[in-house]
Design a protein around this motif. Structure first.
Motif, mmCIF file in Angstrom:
data_model
loop_
_atom_site.group_PDB
_atom_site.id
_atom_site.type_symbol
_atom_site.label_atom_id
_atom_site.label_comp_id
_atom_site.label_asym_id
_atom_site.label_seq_id
_atom_site.Cartn_x
_atom_site.Cartn_y
_atom_site.Cartn_z
ATOM 1 N N ARG A 1 8.779 51.586 17.015
ATOM 2 C CA ARG A 1 9.728 52.243 16.102
ATOM 3 C C ARG A 1 9.884 53.731 16.426
ATOM 4 O O ARG A 1 10.072 54.549 15.546
ATOM 5 N N ARG A 2 9.789 54.098 17.684
ATOM 6 C CA ARG A 2 9.860 55.504 18.069
ATOM 7 C C ARG A 2 11.245 55.935 18.539
ATOM 8 O O ARG A 2 11.397 56.940 19.200
ATOM 9 N N ARG A 3 12.274 55.182 18.222
ATOM 10 C CA ARG A 3 13.612 55.501 18.711
ATOM 11 C C ARG A 3 14.313 56.528 17.839
ATOM 12 O O ARG A 3 15.151 57.284 18.322
ATOM 13 N N GLY A 4 14.033 56.552 16.567
ATOM 14 C CA GLY A 4 14.696 57.481 15.669
ATOM 15 C C GLY A 4 14.148 58.890 15.799
ATOM 16 O O GLY A 4 13.097 59.129 16.390
ATOM 17 N N THR A 5 14.885 59.835 15.235
ATOM 18 C CA THR A 5 14.433 61.219 15.263
ATOM 19 C C THR A 5 13.372 61.455 14.202
ATOM 20 O O THR A 5 13.238 60.684 13.240
ATOM 21 N N ILE A 6 12.628 62.518 14.379
ATOM 22 C CA ILE A 6 11.600 62.869 13.398
ATOM 23 C C ILE A 6 12.247 63.183 12.053
ATOM 24 O O ILE A 6 11.734 62.806 10.994
ATOM 25 N N ALA A 7 13.384 63.849 12.095
ATOM 26 C CA ALA A 7 14.074 64.169 10.846
ATOM 27 C C ALA A 7 14.479 62.899 10.108
ATOM 28 O O ALA A 7 14.348 62.809 8.879
ATOM 29 N N ALA A 8 14.958 61.887 10.857
ATOM 30 C CA ALA A 8 15.367 60.634 10.219
ATOM 31 C C ALA A 8 14.187 59.967 9.541
ATOM 32 O O ALA A 8 14.320 59.417 8.439
ATOM 33 N N VAL A 9 13.011 59.990 10.187
ATOM 34 C CA VAL A 9 11.814 59.394 9.596
ATOM 35 C C VAL A 9 11.430 60.142 8.327
ATOM 36 O O VAL A 9 11.132 59.539 7.287
ATOM 37 N N ALA A 10 11.425 61.470 8.408
ATOM 38 C CA ALA A 10 11.041 62.281 7.245
ATOM 39 C C ALA A 10 11.981 62.040 6.065
ATOM 40 O O ALA A 10 11.532 61.833 4.925
ATOM 41 N N PHE A 11 13.281 62.038 6.327
ATOM 42 C CA PHE A 11 14.242 61.846 5.243
ATOM 43 C C PHE A 11 14.184 60.424 4.696
ATOM 44 O O PHE A 11 14.400 60.203 3.502
ATOM 45 N N ARG A 12 13.887 59.454 5.569
ATOM 46 C CA ARG A 12 13.816 58.058 5.118
ATOM 47 C C ARG A 12 12.705 57.870 4.096
ATOM 48 O O ARG A 12 12.798 57.030 3.203
ATOM 49 N N TRP A 13 11.637 58.651 4.204
ATOM 50 C CA TRP A 13 10.502 58.480 3.290
ATOM 51 C C TRP A 13 10.428 59.562 2.220
ATOM 52 O O TRP A 13 9.368 59.823 1.678
ATOM 53 N N GLY A 14 11.580 60.168 1.917
ATOM 54 C CA GLY A 14 11.652 60.983 0.713
ATOM 55 C C GLY A 14 11.511 62.477 0.894
ATOM 56 O O GLY A 14 11.611 63.215 -0.092
ATOM 57 N N LEU B 1 12.944 69.482 6.316
ATOM 58 C CA LEU B 1 12.189 69.201 7.534
ATOM 59 C C LEU B 1 11.062 70.205 7.758
ATOM 60 O O LEU B 1 9.984 69.833 8.227
ATOM 61 N N ARG B 2 11.295 71.460 7.416
ATOM 62 C CA ARG B 2 10.245 72.465 7.610
ATOM 63 C C ARG B 2 9.039 72.169 6.720
ATOM 64 O O ARG B 2 7.893 72.250 7.155
ATOM 65 N N THR B 3 9.314 71.792 5.478
ATOM 66 C CA THR B 3 8.221 71.435 4.567
ATOM 67 C C THR B 3 7.462 70.219 5.086
ATOM 68 O O THR B 3 6.229 70.169 5.046
ATOM 69 N N PHE B 4 8.217 69.233 5.583
ATOM 70 C CA PHE B 4 7.585 68.034 6.137
ATOM 71 C C PHE B 4 6.691 68.377 7.325
ATOM 72 O O PHE B 4 5.543 67.929 7.407
ATOM 73 N N ASN B 5 7.200 69.157 8.265
ATOM 74 C CA ASN B 5 6.403 69.508 9.449
ATOM 75 C C ASN B 5 5.121 70.224 9.066
ATOM 76 O O ASN B 5 4.044 69.955 9.623
ATOM 77 N N ARG B 6 5.214 71.124 8.120
ATOM 78 C CA ARG B 6 4.041 71.881 7.696
ATOM 79 C C ARG B 6 3.023 70.963 7.016
ATOM 80 O O ARG B 6 1.818 71.033 7.303
ATOM 81 N N ALA B 7 3.487 70.074 6.126
ATOM 82 C CA ALA B 7 2.579 69.160 5.429
ATOM 83 C C ALA B 7 1.950 68.162 6.404
ATOM 84 O O ALA B 7 0.756 67.850 6.305
ATOM 85 N N PHE B 8 2.745 67.646 7.326
ATOM 86 C CA PHE B 8 2.240 66.670 8.303
ATOM 87 C C PHE B 8 1.161 67.299 9.181
ATOM 88 O O PHE B 8 0.091 66.704 9.406
#
Length: 323
Positions: free
Chosen positions: A277-290, A294-301
């Motif tokens: 499941r690595r075909r999508g972008t990181i942003a798409a994965v982050a937005f798909r799960w709420g 993106l900056r907040t997601f990257n920092r939390a991850f």
């Protein structure tokens, strides 16, 4: 394979079964010593069939003859957790923490790299290996009931039993996408069932309150993809006040928002590290799960897993994350 076919010579049933079982444990980095007592060779029946659900691999395993198996890990053993669901019969596991007696429907989580002794008469079970890259993080794993019987008499346990049974019987029909979705559902159910109750018991929560907390978590898990999911919305759907929701989460050692963020991060981690499941972008994965930023997601991850989402997706994990 099924070793109970009448077309298979009696002398080959036991030998074939033992070879298949040793091969299975060898693939897990385990050495197996097996002692069986077959009183009626003509009626001997056994089954070992590989099972793959997403990144989770395991087997459907059963026999109608008494077993005594000793499995010890080798240097090739993969760290992680082993999940056992006993579908019928009785079995006793013994590890470094003592004996665990299971009846039909019961479950247990064990460390994959622990030595294990299993004794049984007649049984059928589903065994799943949960590797480190899909196991939950250290904070959650520290609350899991390892080496303890998980009773099979709850509604969630019955649902998981039925789900795994159906996945096992229809495994060949599952696509990679099906397996990824089922993997999430199975892990969610195991987390709810195997989260250690000791922490909530010490805070004075009753059984009814613990069940209510589990119900609220289940409702929230169904809505993880909604960015603006609020505790008020979950409380309303669960039939409690927001104050009660916060009190239950606080008593469990967390807050609603922290727990929700962690669950979303776990979904993102699982999807980013799944080779299929690595075909999508990181942003798409982050937005798909709420996540809606993106900056907040990257920092939390990065704070949680010690690496960026890009590093996790590309598989350059090294030894920076352990469960």
């Amino acid at each position: 394979m099924n070793f109970s076919s009448e077309s298979l010579p009696l002398t080959l049933r036991q030998a074939g079964y033992e070879a298949a079982l040793r091969q299975y444990f060898s693939a897990l980095g385990m050495q197996l010593q097996l002692d069986m007592r077959i009183d009626h060779p003509e009626a001997f029946a056994a089954r070992v069939e590989r099972l793959v659900i997403g990144q989770i691999q395991g087997a459907i395993h059963g026999s109608n003859s008494p077993h005594r198996a000793h499995a010890a890990h080798t240097s090739a053993a993969q760290p992680g957790l082993d999940f056992y669901l006993l579908r019928s019969g009785q079995i006793r596991f013994t590890d470094t923490n003592g004996d665990i007696e299971l009846g039909a429907g019961d479950m247990v989580l064990l460390r994959s790299d622990d030595e294990l002794l299993a004794s049984s008469e007649r049984f059928e079970m589903i065994a799943l290996g949960i590797p480190d890259n899909v196991a939950r993080d250290r904070e959650m794993a520290s609350r899991w009931q390892l080496s303890r019987r998980i009773p099979g008499d709850s509604g969630m346990a019955a649902c998981l039993n039925a789900l795994l049974g159906a996945a096992a019987e229809r495994n060949r029909d599952l696509t990679a996408a099906d397996g990824a979705v089922l993997q999430m559902a199975i892990l969610d159910a195991i987390v709810l069932l195997a989260t250690c109750e000791d922490a909530t018991q010490t805070t004075g929560l009753s059984q009814q309150q613990r069940e209510k907390l589990s119900h609220l978590k289940t409702l929230a898990l169904r809505s993880l993809q909604i960015p603006d999911l609020t505790p008020c919305a979950v409380a309303a759907e669960g039939g409690v006040s927001p104050r009660t929701l916060h009190r239950l989460f606080n008593a469990s050692g967390s807050t609603f928002r922290t727990w929700l963020r962690d669950c979303r991060l776990e979904r993102c981690w699982a999807e980013l590290t799944d080779p299929g499941r690595r075909r999508g972008t990181i942003a798409a994965v982050a937005f798909r799960w709420g996540f809606n930023d993106l900056r907040t997601f990257n920092r939390a991850f990065s704070a949680r897993y010690g690496m960026t989402p890009l590093t996790a997706r590309d598989g350059n994990r090294g030894d920076t994350r352990t469960p």
